[in-house]
Design an enzyme around this catalytic site. Structure first.
Site, PDB file in Angstrom:
ATOM      1  N   ASP A 380       0.864  -1.173   0.000  1.00 28.54           N
ATOM      2  CA  ASP A 380       0.000   0.000   0.000  1.00 28.54           C
ATOM      3  C   ASP A 380       0.909   1.234   0.000  1.00 28.54           C
ATOM      4  O   ASP A 380       2.120   1.124   0.234  1.00 28.54           O
ATOM      5  CB  ASP A 380      -0.891  -0.056   1.244  1.00 28.54           C
ATOM      6  CG  ASP A 380      -1.767   1.178   1.388  1.00 28.54           C
ATOM      7  OD1 ASP A 380      -2.340   1.615   0.374  1.00 28.54           O
ATOM      8  OD2 ASP A 380      -1.871   1.703   2.509  1.00 28.54           O
ATOM      9  N   GLU A 458      -9.345  14.140   6.735  1.00 26.21           N
ATOM     10  CA  GLU A 458     -10.356  14.997   7.349  1.00 26.21           C
ATOM     11  C   GLU A 458      -9.754  15.836   8.469  1.00 26.21           C
ATOM     12  O   GLU A 458     -10.087  17.019   8.620  1.00 26.21           O
ATOM     13  CB  GLU A 458     -11.506  14.150   7.879  1.00 26.21           C
ATOM     14  CG  GLU A 458     -12.393  13.557   6.787  1.00 26.21           C
ATOM     15  CD  GLU A 458     -13.644  12.909   7.350  1.00 26.21           C
ATOM     16  OE1 GLU A 458     -13.689  12.664   8.569  1.00 26.21           O
ATOM     17  OE2 GLU A 458     -14.589  12.674   6.574  1.00 26.21           O
ATOM     18  N   THR A 635      -2.504   1.237  -4.735  1.00 24.55           N
ATOM     19  CA  THR A 635      -2.974   2.406  -3.992  1.00 24.55           C
ATOM     20  C   THR A 635      -4.304   2.906  -4.521  1.00 24.55           C
ATOM     21  O   THR A 635      -4.637   2.699  -5.690  1.00 24.55           O
ATOM     22  CB  THR A 635      -1.922   3.541  -4.063  1.00 24.55           C
ATOM     23  OG1 THR A 635      -2.427   4.701  -3.409  1.00 24.55           O
ATOM     24  CG2 THR A 635      -1.593   3.892  -5.501  1.00 24.55           C
ATOM     25  N   ARG A 726      -5.945   3.801  -8.011  1.00 23.66           N
ATOM     26  CA  ARG A 726      -7.405   3.835  -7.874  1.00 23.66           C
ATOM     27  C   ARG A 726      -7.983   2.427  -7.723  1.00 23.66           C
ATOM     28  O   ARG A 726      -9.039   2.112  -8.259  1.00 23.66           O
ATOM     29  CB  ARG A 726      -8.050   4.516  -9.086  1.00 23.66           C
ATOM     30  CG  ARG A 726      -7.615   5.945  -9.343  1.00 23.66           C
ATOM     31  CD  ARG A 726      -8.015   6.865  -8.219  1.00 23.66           C
ATOM     32  NE  ARG A 726      -7.962   8.273  -8.603  1.00 23.66           N
ATOM     33  CZ  ARG A 726      -8.026   9.279  -7.740  1.00 23.66           C
ATOM     34  NH1 ARG A 726      -8.131   9.027  -6.450  1.00 23.66           N
ATOM     35  NH2 ARG A 726      -7.988  10.527  -8.150  1.00 23.66           N
ATOM     36  N   ASP A 755      -6.599  -2.759   3.569  1.00 21.23           N
ATOM     37  CA  ASP A 755      -5.510  -3.653   3.149  1.00 21.23           C
ATOM     38  C   ASP A 755      -5.669  -5.069   3.700  1.00 21.23           C
ATOM     39  O   ASP A 755      -4.861  -5.943   3.380  1.00 21.23           O
ATOM     40  CB  ASP A 755      -4.149  -3.094   3.623  1.00 21.23           C
ATOM     41  CG  ASP A 755      -3.873  -1.706   3.071  1.00 21.23           C
ATOM     42  OD1 ASP A 755      -4.129  -1.503   1.868  1.00 21.23           O
ATOM     43  OD2 ASP A 755      -3.435  -0.842   3.834  1.00 21.23           O
TER      44      ASP A 755
END
Length: 1037
Positions: A380, A458, A635, A726, A755
């Site tokens: 990842d 966020e 990713t 994506r 993951d």
């Protein structure tokens, strides 16, 4: 299937199970039969049980049955004791949870009961910091807004607090009403999906007039969560006992078979076939000799009228004699050393991350040697290669770029002036940053505000908005308060359209309390937001900004909003409520309704967030690539950002050293042409030194995995590096499965819940204990604090584990074959009758004590120092290619055992086979010769020596004589005075020296010539270490 839960109604509470938790595997009554059944499911155990049973037939057994039954019982007892201990610990844990005191409502009053007595439909009261005893639908809290905060780390590994809210139908109910509440909850049958709860609740009058209210996972408190920052909360029990979501998700993962285990199984099968051949040949020869020669001997008596089964006696005797070809102790020995390998990882201080106080941990103790054979690493990006510390760096608002000069938009004077002058575009942009999220503001006693966010993105956006004076002060239930430029703005949060990996965006519907206007605030990936722009809006500036930020390696989000009319909202809200009330395909129906609202958006701008690389990532990847390991980055980020990060961390090389090939397209034809072009380029340039890598996005990958899997598999074989952008969690798992289908050893590493599927699918799963929580670390075989520790995990622990296991497994076969070949040779001078040279006690001690303890010290052996290994990663190729354990190396050990058996037998029989020698003396001399040879073999194969290794080998050698002196002093032991008589004879010691010299001479000579005239890369490095000369860097092995 549905479940109907009647609230506070005892007449229906016995329809479902109670809340007793049971994670135990056994009971007192079924432990013995169930454990034996599980152990005898293994072929090797079935084989040894058959041999042990055959030895009970006195007519055929050449030795005492104790020689097999003893080790078999010991091995089974060790395994059973371990299982019983583990199960007992689970029982104690269950008992503590079941007997914990909790409050429930009964007959309108609260009552203290044990947690195991909770029934479905009971109203359960939880106090602050208490654990939730079962799955509840939240009906009330101490907060006026009907919210509470829960810690879900024990459930999903996520460390940030989550907000849970009561359903609207329960709003306004006081504590007394909550005691008397009646109604029904319509919910699915128990499942293990902790992310979804699609249900409905209907309260009976007088509380509400039978209105159906939808429930989601945000209206629940799940078992094992903890109530935080909330005085109390209460809820209705919907799932209890082992039917809770946590209980349903419990289970033993499928055991992973390492490449070395698979090879050992194949070699065991080959030895078994060889054993059968030996038994058939010698058994037939024995019967022939019996019928032709044996009957002529005066000292051999056979009945003329023998039963029909007499022809089987000699073959079965040889089967029992040859049964030790397959070492009975190999499984216990391997399990023991593998447990130590795992402990070495746990104890490794160099893999301890001081920053997060995280040590390395091996959750799976059975696959350490596979770490040394890894060929592909699938990683990842966010939080794995990067720090996952999000910092707001730049933004594009209304076509204006901020932060380009200083690299920090928060210090950009132009942006600060726009905020001070109340620029409409900037205010809208900041409003979306502050409100379009699930962040919880926490106010300290001093008045300082901090934020609890479920994602680092966020958190970065809300803090950035706060630094630009758009401060989210509170979020109570459906109300949010913003402070902007000394002005207080109140908003009502009407609905939240949650983020999903399919939608790639989230939206929030708010109502301005002052003007009453309704707005839709949206944020998400650029490809999910930009196509929804209103007709005529110029978005080229935003597209250019996204590309520019991506080139800098920044993570981008697109922010948008639009104003809604009241009638439009009310009509959409009705559809949204209907979709939320569906029990079947709720997620799909909600997504469809969301699309009806998310259109004709006013694109406000682009945010750019920096996620820096972790320390040591480029160096780690570079070294692991030198060791022959290939890398794939999987990713969810956009293509340009992923490429930039890949360049920064040495995953790919820039021109002219490297070349990047793109697979793209929106249709099947476009993707097919693109894939064929890349595949053709790979075929043509595969022999060139140029480094090739390909890039593919999630859309094209979906088409490829559906329609062009065969061509993509060929590409996977040709390519050493890939960047997949994506991609969804399911696509990550599919890519791992594809590489596994090509017989590559795969390692998947990640840090987040997305993951987990990839980590569990790979041969080896590594989780990073990161900022996204512990979910990946808990699902993984190994957990580490930082990506850089992967270098040491593979090159040091993986390589050492492979080397040690390769020697131990082959040596286990060697020492068993040695004693078996001596028995076979003895049969040629004993009438091929299947008679055993060794007594039962000697055989049992040989297998369990004399030869097993020395080899276990190999867990401390190091052929090269850790420094040399990390400086010369190319030597990992020996492990990846399986050069230390394969049919060729096993044949060498097989030949060595046969040669040593011939040496021991011929020398022993020549010296002691005369009329004055007893059978027991001959047996003890042959056994002593075997022990001497094996002590020298283990010593010769050791590359390093510690006191423990010396004690294990030569201390055990001395123990052999001490034990046999003791046995020889017992008149009833059958070996009375044997050892004393032998040791007084000079011929005994001369025989031992002769056996050692003749047996080890050729082995030493062969090792010397190989080491001197045909050294391997490892030998060269060993020479350099021992001479303390310059450290070599190997380029070609």
């Amino acid at each position: 299937m549905k479940r109907f839960v009647y609230i506070n109604d005892e007449s229906y509470q016995n329809d479902y199970c109670d809340n007793q938790i049971s994670n135990t595997k056994y009971t007192l009554w079924n432990f013995l039969p169930k454990n034996l059944w599980e152990q005898f499911r293994r072929f090797m155990n079935q084989y040894f049980l058959l041999i042990a049973c055959l030895q009970l037939w006195s007519l055929i057994t050449p030795v005492n049955p104790a020689s097999t039954w003893g080790p078999l019982i010991i091995i089974f007892a060790v395994s059973a004791t371990k299982e019983a201990w583990d199960d007992y610990n689970r029982y104690i844990s269950d008992k503590q949870a079941n007997e914990k005191k909790v409050w429930i409502v009964k007959n309108g009053a609260r009552k203290h009961i044990q947690a195991q007595d909770i029934r479905v439909g009971n109203i359960v009261w939880i106090r602050e910091n208490e654990e939730v005893p079962c799955d509840l639908v939240l009906t009330g809290t101490s907060e006026p807004q009907g919210i509470c905060h829960v810690e879900t780390a024990a459930l999903d590994g996520e460390i940030d607090l989550k907000t849970r809210v009561i359903p609207p139908t329960c709003a306004g109910l006081d504590a007394e009403q909550l005691h008397k509440i009646k109604g029904v909850i319509e919910c699915p049958i128990p499942d293990k999906d902790i992310r979804r709860f699609d249900a409905n609740i209907r309260l009976f009058p007088p509380f509400i007039d039978n209105d159906i209210c939808p429930l989601t996972i945000n209206n629940t408190l799940l078992q094992s969560c903890y109530l935080r920052n909330t005085e109390w909360a209460c809820g209705v029990a919907v799932y209890t006992g082992n039917e809770t979501k946590l209980g349903m998700s419990r289970g033993v993962p499928e055991p992973k078979l390492t490449a070395m285990d698979a090879m050992i199984d194949k070699l065991t099968g080959a030895i078994f076939l060889f054993q059968l051949a030996v038994v058939v040949v010698l058994g037939s020869a024995g019967n022939v000799w019996k019928d032709t020669e044996a009957r002529k001997q005066w000292y051999v008596k056979y009945d003329d009228d023998e039963p029909w089964y007499q022809i089987l006696v000699i073959p079965l005797r040889f089967e029992l004699l040859c049964s030790i070809m397959i070492p009975i102790s190999i499984k216990v020995s391997l399990d023991f050393v593998k447990s130590l390998y795992a402990k070495f990882i746990d104890w490794d201080e160099e893999m301890y991350d001081k920053e997060t106080d995280t040590p390395a941990h091996a959750a799976n103790t059975a696959i350490s040697e596979d770490l040394g054979q890894v060929e592909y690493i699938l990683t990842d990006k966010t939080g794995t290669l990067t720090e996952n510390k999000m910092i707001f760096r730049r933004c594009c608002i209304g076509g204006t770029l901020y932060g380009n000069e200083s690299g920090d938009a928060l210090k950009d004077v132009e942006l600060l002036n726009a905020v001070a002058n109340n620029s409409p575009h900037v205010i809208k942009f900041l409003t979306v940053m502050a409100l379009c999220n699930t962040v919880i503001p926490i106010k300290s006693p001093s008045g300082q505000i901090s934020y609890k966010a479920q994602s680092q993105d966020e958190d970065a956006l809300v803090n950035a908005a706060s630094n630009l004076h758009m401060v989210l002060v509170s979020k109570n239930g459906n109300n949010a308060e913003i402070h902007f430029n000394r002005r207080v703005v109140q908003y009502e949060i009407l609905d939240v359209l949650e983020f999903t990996s399919d939608r790639k965006r989230m939206s929030v519907l708010i109502s301005d309390s002052e003007s009453g206007k309704i707005f839709l605030l949206s944020k998400g990936a650029d490809e999910a937001i930009l196509p929804l722009a209103y007709s005529g809006q110029q978005i080229k500036t935003f597209i250019d900004a996204v590309d520019k930020y991506a080139q800098l390696g920044l993570r981008t989000l697109c922010l948008a909003w639009r104003e809604l009319g009241l009638q439009e909202y009310l009509e959409w809200s009705r559809l949204f409520k209907e979709a939320n009330s569906a029990l079947i395909d709720r997620e799909w129906k909600v997504a469809e309704v969301c699309q009806k609202l998310e259109h004709t958006l006013d694109i406000l701008g682009i945010s750019a967030i920096e996620d820096r690389l972790q320390a040591g990532v480029p160096e780690t990847i570079e070294i692991l690539r030198q060791s022959g390991i290939n890398f794939w980055m999987l990713t969810g980020d956009k293509q340009s950002t992923a490429i930039q990060i890949a360049l920064l961390c040495n995953l790919i090389s820039s021109e002219p050293k490297g070349q990047l090939l793109y697979i793209n397209g929106k249709t099947e034809d476009e993707v097919a042409r693109s894939l064929e072009r890349v595949l053709l380029t790979m075929r043509i340039t595969s022999s060139e030194p140029k480094e090739l890598a390909f890039v593919v996005d999630g859309w094209a990958l979906e088409i490829i995995l559906t329609r062009y899997k065969e061509a993509f598999t060929e590409l996977a074989v040709l390519s050493k590096t890939a960047i997949c952008c994506r991609v969804t969690p399911s696509q990550k798992a599919q890519l791992v499965k594809l590489l596994k289908s090509c017989d590559y050893r795969t390692l998947a590493i990640g840090d987040g819940g997305n993951d987990v599927r990839m980590i569990q699918q790979a041969h080896i799963g590594v989780g990073i204990s990161g900022r996204e929580g512990l979910q990946a670390a808990r699902a993984a075989d190994y957990s580490i604090g930082k990506f850089r520790f992967l270098k040491r995990l593979i090159l040091v622990h993986g390589r050492y584990s492979y080397n040690r296991t390769a020697f131990l497994s082959q040596y286990s076969f060697y020492k068993s074959l040695l004693i078996c070949f001596i028995q076979i040779l003895f049969s040629f001078v004993s009438g091929i009758a299947g008679t055993s040279l060794f007594n039962s006690v000697s055989l049992m001690a040989y297998n369990v004590f004399y030869t097993s303890i020395p080899v276990l010290t190999t867990v401390l052996d190091k052929d090269l120092s850790e420094r040399t290994v990390t400086q010369n990663p190319e030597i990992l190729l020996y492990c990846q290619a399986g050069r230390l354990l394969n049919p060729s190396t096993f044949a060498g050990w097989f030949g060595r055992s046969l040669y040593h058996a011939i040496v021991v037998f011929l020398i022993t029989i020549h010296v002691y086979a005369n009329e004055k020698s007893e059978m027991e003396e001959l047996s003890m001399v042959a056994l002593s010769g075997s022990i001497w040879l094996q002590a020298f073999v283990v010593t010769l194969e050791m590359n390093s020596f510690t006191f423990v290794q010396f004690l294990g080998i030569w201390g055990n050698f001395a123990a052999f004589y001490i034990i046999n002196f003791g046995i020889s002093s017992i008149p009833s032991a059958g070996m009375y005075t044997i050892m004393f008589r032998l040791c007084r004879q000079p011929s005994y010691w001369i025989t031992m020296l002769l056996i050692s010299g003749v047996g080890m001479g050729p082995v030493l000579a062969l090792k010397y010539f190989r080491y001197t005239y045909s050294p391997s890369a490892i030998n060269i490095l060993q020479k350099a270490e021992r001479s303390r000369g310059p450290m070599y860097t190997l380029v070609h092995l």
